[in-house]
Design a protein around this motif. Structure first.
Motif, short mmCIF file in Angstrom:
data_model
loop_
_atom_site.label_atom_id
_atom_site.label_comp_id
_atom_site.label_asym_id
_atom_site.label_seq_id
_atom_site.Cartn_x
_atom_site.Cartn_y
_atom_site.Cartn_z
N VAL A 69 36.95 42.21 36.86
CA VAL A 69 35.63 42.54 37.42
C VAL A 69 35.71 42.56 38.94
O VAL A 69 35.14 43.44 39.60
CB VAL A 69 34.56 41.55 36.93
N ALA A 70 36.43 41.59 39.52
CA ALA A 70 36.57 41.54 40.98
C ALA A 70 37.29 42.78 41.51
O ALA A 70 36.90 43.36 42.53
CB ALA A 70 37.32 40.28 41.40
N ILE A 71 38.33 43.22 40.81
CA ILE A 71 39.06 44.42 41.22
C ILE A 71 38.16 45.65 41.12
O ILE A 71 38.11 46.48 42.03
CB ILE A 71 40.35 44.59 40.39
N ALA A 72 37.43 45.75 40.01
CA ALA A 72 36.53 46.89 39.83
C ALA A 72 35.45 46.89 40.91
O ALA A 72 35.11 47.95 41.46
CB ALA A 72 35.91 46.85 38.44
N ALA A 73 34.91 45.72 41.23
CA ALA A 73 33.89 45.64 42.28
C ALA A 73 34.48 46.03 43.63
O ALA A 73 33.84 46.73 44.42
CB ALA A 73 33.31 44.23 42.34
N GLY A 74 35.69 45.58 43.92
CA GLY A 74 36.35 45.93 45.18
C GLY A 74 36.58 47.43 45.29
O GLY A 74 36.34 48.03 46.35
#
Length: 87
Positions: A69-74
């Motif tokens: 999720v953090a990668i997708a948000a970034g």
């Protein structure tokens, strides 16, 4: 005397030209067929690799959902930042 041989030599040249044209056409068709076969093989290989990568990515997401999720948000933030700069 030379006038009677000219039509046959022109006719022979024409036949030779048509023969060469047919050979070139057949060679081009064979090359195209071979190219289509190889392109299909490469497409299938790419599809198989993409499916394998999809499985790997799905497994990584299952193992580390917060990181995913953090990668997708970034990535979303970066794309949004770039998009708004161009507008």
């Amino acid at each position: 005397m030379t006038d009677t041989t000219r039509p046959s030599s022109f006719s022979e040249a024409d036949a030779d030209g048509q023969n060469a044209s047919q050979k070139a056409k057949h060679a081009a068709e064979a090359a195209l067929h071979d190219l289509k076969d190889r392109a299909g093989e490469y497409c299938e290989l790419g599809r198989e690799k993409a499916e394998a990568m999809t499985g790997v990515v799905e497994e990584q997401i299952r193992q580390r959902p917060v990181q995913a999720v953090a990668i997708a948000a970034g990535i979303g933030f970066a794309l949004g930042f770039l998009w708004t700069r161009r507008s």
